[in-house]
Design a protein around this motif. Structure first.
Motif, PDB file in Angstrom:
ATOM      1  N   GLY A 123       0.774  -1.239   0.000  1.00 17.96           N
ATOM      2  CA  GLY A 123       0.000   0.000   0.000  1.00 17.96           C
ATOM      3  C   GLY A 123       0.800   1.282   0.000  1.00 17.96           C
ATOM      4  N   ALA A 124       2.118   1.211   0.033  1.00 14.65           N
ATOM      5  CA  ALA A 124       2.920   2.429   0.019  1.00 14.65           C
ATOM      6  C   ALA A 124       2.891   3.083  -1.356  1.00 14.65           C
ATOM      7  CB  ALA A 124       4.367   2.119   0.409  1.00 14.65           C
ATOM      8  N   ARG A 125       2.896   4.408  -1.375  1.00 19.36           N
ATOM      9  CA  ARG A 125       3.068   5.136  -2.618  1.00 19.36           C
ATOM     10  C   ARG A 125       4.561   5.219  -2.945  1.00 19.36           C
ATOM     11  NH1 ARG A 125      -0.584  10.454  -1.717  1.00 19.36           N
ATOM     12  NH2 ARG A 125      -0.308   9.902   0.491  1.00 19.36           N
ATOM     13  N   VAL A 126       4.864   5.330  -4.221  1.00 25.16           N
ATOM     14  CA  VAL A 126       6.256   5.350  -4.685  1.00 25.16           C
ATOM     15  C   VAL A 126       6.479   6.583  -5.546  1.00 25.16           C
ATOM     16  CG1 VAL A 126       7.997   4.174  -6.096  1.00 25.16           C
ATOM     17  CG2 VAL A 126       6.443   2.832  -4.640  1.00 25.16           C
ATOM     18  N   SER A 127       7.593   7.272  -5.312  1.00 25.19           N
ATOM     19  CA  SER A 127       8.004   8.365  -6.193  1.00 25.19           C
ATOM     20  C   SER A 127       9.409   8.098  -6.704  1.00 25.19           C
ATOM     21  CB  SER A 127       7.951   9.724  -5.479  1.00 25.19           C
ATOM     22  OG  SER A 127       8.718   9.728  -4.293  1.00 25.19           O
ATOM     23  N   LEU A 128       9.635   8.533  -7.945  1.00 27.53           N
ATOM     24  CA  LEU A 128      10.926   8.352  -8.614  1.00 27.53           C
ATOM     25  C   LEU A 128      11.410   9.710  -9.087  1.00 27.53           C
ATOM     26  CD1 LEU A 128      13.067   6.422  -9.976  1.00 27.53           C
ATOM     27  CD2 LEU A 128      11.591   6.499 -12.001  1.00 27.53           C
ATOM     28  N   ASP A 129      12.659  10.037  -8.777  1.00 28.31           N
ATOM     29  CA  ASP A 129      13.263  11.269  -9.284  1.00 28.31           C
ATOM     30  C   ASP A 129      14.228  10.896 -10.398  1.00 28.31           C
ATOM     31  OD1 ASP A 129      14.680  13.706  -9.703  1.00 28.31           O
ATOM     32  OD2 ASP A 129      14.257  14.311  -7.638  1.00 28.31           O
ATOM     33  N   LEU A 130      14.041  11.477 -11.578  1.00 27.47           N
ATOM     34  CA  LEU A 130      14.916  11.152 -12.715  1.00 27.47           C
ATOM     35  C   LEU A 130      16.339  11.658 -12.525  1.00 27.47           C
ATOM     36  CD1 LEU A 130      12.515  11.548 -15.779  1.00 27.47           C
ATOM     37  CD2 LEU A 130      12.952   9.563 -14.318  1.00 27.47           C
ATOM     38  N   SER A 131      16.567  12.607 -11.661  1.00 23.79           N
ATOM     39  CA  SER A 131      17.858  12.911 -11.020  1.00 23.79           C
ATOM     40  C   SER A 131      18.988  13.414 -11.894  1.00 23.79           C
ATOM     41  CB  SER A 131      18.398  11.667 -10.281  1.00 23.79           C
ATOM     42  OG  SER A 131      17.514  11.241  -9.288  1.00 23.79           O
ATOM     43  N   SER A 132      19.253  12.803 -13.041  1.00 25.59           N
ATOM     44  CA  SER A 132      20.516  13.044 -13.744  1.00 25.59           C
ATOM     45  C   SER A 132      20.394  12.712 -15.220  1.00 25.59           C
ATOM     46  CB  SER A 132      21.619  12.184 -13.107  1.00 25.59           C
ATOM     47  OG  SER A 132      22.732  12.052 -13.957  1.00 25.59           O
ATOM     48  N   VAL A 133      20.731  13.681 -16.067  1.00 29.03           N
ATOM     49  CA  VAL A 133      20.750  13.433 -17.510  1.00 29.03           C
ATOM     50  C   VAL A 133      21.733  12.318 -17.845  1.00 29.03           C
ATOM     51  CG1 VAL A 133      21.431  14.438 -19.727  1.00 29.03           C
ATOM     52  CG2 VAL A 133      19.932  15.716 -18.182  1.00 29.03           C
ATOM     53  N   ALA A 134      22.908  12.352 -17.211  1.00 25.52           N
ATOM     54  CA  ALA A 134      23.923  11.337 -17.494  1.00 25.52           C
ATOM     55  C   ALA A 134      23.423   9.940 -17.130  1.00 25.52           C
ATOM     56  CB  ALA A 134      25.211  11.656 -16.740  1.00 25.52           C
ATOM     57  N   THR A 135      22.736   9.814 -15.988  1.00 27.14           N
ATOM     58  CA  THR A 135      22.233   8.502 -15.571  1.00 27.14           C
ATOM     59  C   THR A 135      21.109   8.037 -16.487  1.00 27.14           C
ATOM     60  OG1 THR A 135      22.819   9.042 -13.284  1.00 27.14           O
ATOM     61  CG2 THR A 135      21.345   7.175 -13.618  1.00 27.14           C
ATOM     62  N   LEU A 136      20.254   8.947 -16.926  1.00 29.52           N
ATOM     63  CA  LEU A 136      19.207   8.592 -17.890  1.00 29.52           C
ATOM     64  C   LEU A 136      19.823   8.022 -19.165  1.00 29.52           C
ATOM     65  CD1 LEU A 136      16.865  11.692 -17.499  1.00 29.52           C
ATOM     66  CD2 LEU A 136      16.177   9.314 -17.108  1.00 29.52           C
ATOM     67  N   ARG A 137      20.829   8.698 -19.667  1.00 26.94           N
ATOM     68  CA  ARG A 137      21.467   8.238 -20.908  1.00 26.94           C
ATOM     69  C   ARG A 137      22.175   6.906 -20.698  1.00 26.94           C
ATOM     70  NH1 ARG A 137      24.027  14.142 -22.312  1.00 26.94           N
ATOM     71  NH2 ARG A 137      22.203  15.028 -23.363  1.00 26.94           N
ATOM     72  N   GLU A 138      22.818   6.752 -19.543  1.00 22.89           N
ATOM     73  CA  GLU A 138      23.551   5.512 -19.277  1.00 22.89           C
ATOM     74  C   GLU A 138      22.593   4.324 -19.166  1.00 22.89           C
ATOM     75  OE1 GLU A 138      26.567   3.643 -15.892  1.00 22.89           O
ATOM     76  OE2 GLU A 138      26.069   5.780 -15.874  1.00 22.89           O
ATOM     77  N   LEU A 139      21.455   4.521 -18.510  1.00 24.20           N
ATOM     78  CA  LEU A 139      20.482   3.440 -18.387  1.00 24.20           C
ATOM     79  C   LEU A 139      19.858   3.101 -19.732  1.00 24.20           C
ATOM     80  CD1 LEU A 139      18.695   4.355 -15.038  1.00 24.20           C
ATOM     81  CD2 LEU A 139      19.994   2.276 -15.497  1.00 24.20           C
ATOM     82  N   GLY A 140      19.514   4.138 -20.506  1.00 23.24           N
ATOM     83  CA  GLY A 140      18.936   3.906 -21.824  1.00 23.24           C
ATOM     84  C   GLY A 140      17.449   3.614 -21.772  1.00 23.24           C
ATOM     85  N   ALA A 141      16.822   3.672 -22.939  1.00 26.41           N
ATOM     86  CA  ALA A 141      15.369   3.584 -23.035  1.00 26.41           C
ATOM     87  C   ALA A 141      14.820   2.264 -22.497  1.00 26.41           C
ATOM     88  CB  ALA A 141      14.936   3.797 -24.485  1.00 26.41           C
ATOM     89  N   GLN A 142      15.460   1.146 -22.844  1.00 27.18           N
ATOM     90  CA  GLN A 142      14.906  -0.143 -22.456  1.00 27.18           C
ATOM     91  C   GLN A 142      14.905  -0.330 -20.949  1.00 27.18           C
ATOM     92  OE1 GLN A 142      13.240  -2.359 -24.444  1.00 27.18           O
ATOM     93  NE2 GLN A 142      12.700  -3.109 -22.396  1.00 27.18           N
ATOM     94  N   HIS A 143      16.036  -0.015 -20.282  1.00 27.90           N
ATOM     95  CA  HIS A 143      16.097  -0.143 -18.830  1.00 27.90           C
ATOM     96  C   HIS A 143      15.091   0.794 -18.164  1.00 27.90           C
ATOM     97  CE1 HIS A 143      19.148  -3.069 -18.100  1.00 27.90           C
ATOM     98  NE2 HIS A 143      20.123  -2.391 -18.670  1.00 27.90           N
ATOM     99  N   LEU A 144      14.947   2.005 -18.707  1.00 31.22           N
ATOM    100  CA  LEU A 144      14.012   2.958 -18.110  1.00 31.22           C
ATOM    101  C   LEU A 144      12.572   2.478 -18.235  1.00 31.22           C
ATOM    102  CD1 LEU A 144      15.691   6.248 -19.354  1.00 31.22           C
ATOM    103  CD2 LEU A 144      15.456   5.536 -16.970  1.00 31.22           C
ATOM    104  N   ARG A 145      12.226   1.931 -19.401  1.00 29.90           N
ATOM    105  CA  ARG A 145      10.865   1.411 -19.566  1.00 29.90           C
ATOM    106  C   ARG A 145      10.602   0.251 -18.592  1.00 29.90           C
ATOM    107  NH1 ARG A 145      12.151   1.907 -25.207  1.00 29.90           N
ATOM    108  NH2 ARG A 145      11.157   3.763 -26.075  1.00 29.90           N
ATOM    109  N   THR A 146      11.579  -0.629 -18.460  1.00 29.23           N
ATOM    110  CA  THR A 146      11.428  -1.752 -17.535  1.00 29.23           C
ATOM    111  C   THR A 146      11.283  -1.254 -16.105  1.00 29.23           C
ATOM    112  OG1 THR A 146      12.728  -3.202 -18.971  1.00 29.23           O
ATOM    113  CG2 THR A 146      12.520  -3.852 -16.658  1.00 29.23           C
ATOM    114  N   LEU A 147      12.089  -0.257 -15.760  1.00 22.31           N
ATOM    115  CA  LEU A 147      12.061   0.311 -14.419  1.00 22.31           C
ATOM    116  C   LEU A 147      10.685   0.906 -14.111  1.00 22.31           C
ATOM    117  CD1 LEU A 147      13.772   1.048 -11.931  1.00 22.31           C
ATOM    118  CD2 LEU A 147      14.405   3.160 -13.100  1.00 22.31           C
ATOM    119  N   LEU A 148      10.149   1.685 -15.028  1.00 23.30           N
ATOM    120  CA  LEU A 148       8.840   2.299 -14.819  1.00 23.30           C
ATOM    121  C   LEU A 148       7.741   1.242 -14.760  1.00 23.30           C
ATOM    122  CD1 LEU A 148       9.220   5.405 -17.155  1.00 23.30           C
ATOM    123  CD2 LEU A 148       9.028   5.437 -14.656  1.00 23.30           C
ATOM    124  N   ALA A 149       7.868   0.204 -15.561  1.00 23.62           N
ATOM    125  CA  ALA A 149       6.869  -0.866 -15.544  1.00 23.62           C
ATOM    126  C   ALA A 149       6.911  -1.637 -14.223  1.00 23.62           C
ATOM    127  CB  ALA A 149       7.100  -1.814 -16.715  1.00 23.62           C
TER     128      ALA A 149
END
Length: 280
Positions: free
Chosen positions: A151-177
């Motif tokens: 029942g806990a709510r979850v928040s995610l901070d995208l935090s860093s352009v460099a980390t977004l690029r390093e993770l890449g689209a596929q990892h980010l989609r999986t993470l959000l899912a």
């Protein structure tokens, strides 16, 4: 209980250090402070709501000192200890913008989190840095999804352009899912990078734009939330984390997304007027 999972590191703040002349002395004001996005959020929220920090520090004097500072600020700190504590060099220019040289040290190797450490969580906040390495990515995802199932709510901070690029689209989609965050925070550059990667977060999407209004998007509609201009900016370090803390505390008290964004902007303004992260 707000549970924040992620980095606790030392920040070496160099005010006036963004323009350096190579090969000679460069006078600047230098300060060593507590840092790490997750730790910043925890401390900024601690005076307003019960907070637990979960992370990993080195088995060293610096790590023990930083944990002591969290506890002194009223944070319930639960840490793994091994290796050496991380250190971030933050070069701050004349208008308060920052460039960071990062060595996350032990924070990057967060291992499986003791399930008892998640007891009582009604909100879990996760900076993206915690997903940068496979080991910590699994540890944070497992802990957050278990809390969400209770029942806990979850928040995610995208935090860093460099980390977004390093993770890449596929990892980010999986993470959000996997996480299905109720709220996603980003600044304008991070939101632009996420869009370029084809990432559109669900839930409430909060985009901070400096002195321009915050954009809060939910259910297919977007609202702009005005922010007061800060003319005496010293350092933007920790301002986004202070915003997240203010937003979350307001939301936990029953405020809607727009009102929560206003509360976040008020706390962020305090962080902009001081060097280093907000102390609570």
């Amino acid at each position: 209980m707000l549970v924040v999972i992620g980095d606790l590191v030392a920040d070496l703040i160099v005010l006036g250090g963004a323009s350096l002349e190579r090969g000679t002395d460069n006078p600047a004001e230098v300060r060593l402070t507590r840092g790490g996005s997750a730790a910043n959020v925890a401390v900024a929220a601690a005076a307003r709501h019960p907070v637990r920090f979960i992370g990993r520090v080195g088995d060293d004097t610096l790590g023990r000192t930083l944990v002591g500072e969290l506890e002194a600020a009223g944070v319930d700190a639960r840490v793994q200890r091994d290796g050496r504590t991380g250190l971030i060099v933050v070069l701050v220019d004349a208008v308060g913008e920052r460039t960071m040289i990062t060595d996350r040290g032990a924070a990057a190797e967060l291992d499986a989190i003791d399930p008892d450490w998640m007891d009582g969580a009604d909100w879990v906040h996760l900076p993206l840095y915690g997903f940068a390495t496979p080991l910590s990515r699994k540890a944070v995802t497992d802990a957050a999804t278990r809390a969400a199932a209770r029942g806990a709510r979850v928040s995610l901070d995208l935090s860093s352009v460099a980390t977004l690029r390093e993770l890449g689209a596929q990892h980010l989609r999986t993470l959000l899912a996997d996480l299905r965050p109720d709220v996603v925070f980003a600044n304008e550059d991070e939101a632009r990078t996420a869009a370029a990667l084809g990432i559109t977060p669900g839930g409430v999407y909060v985009v901070k734009r400096g002195a321009e209004p915050v954009v809060v998007s939910a259910d297919g509609e977007s609202v702009e939330v005005a922010v007061d201009r800060v003319d005496d900016v010293r350092d933007s370090t920790g301002a986004g984390d202070a915003f997240a803390a203010g937003y979350i505390v307001a939301a936990l008290a029953g405020a809607g997304p727009t009102e929560s964004a206003r509360a976040g902007s008020v706390l962020a303004m305090q962080a902009l007027r001081r060097p280093g992260a907000l102390s609570g």
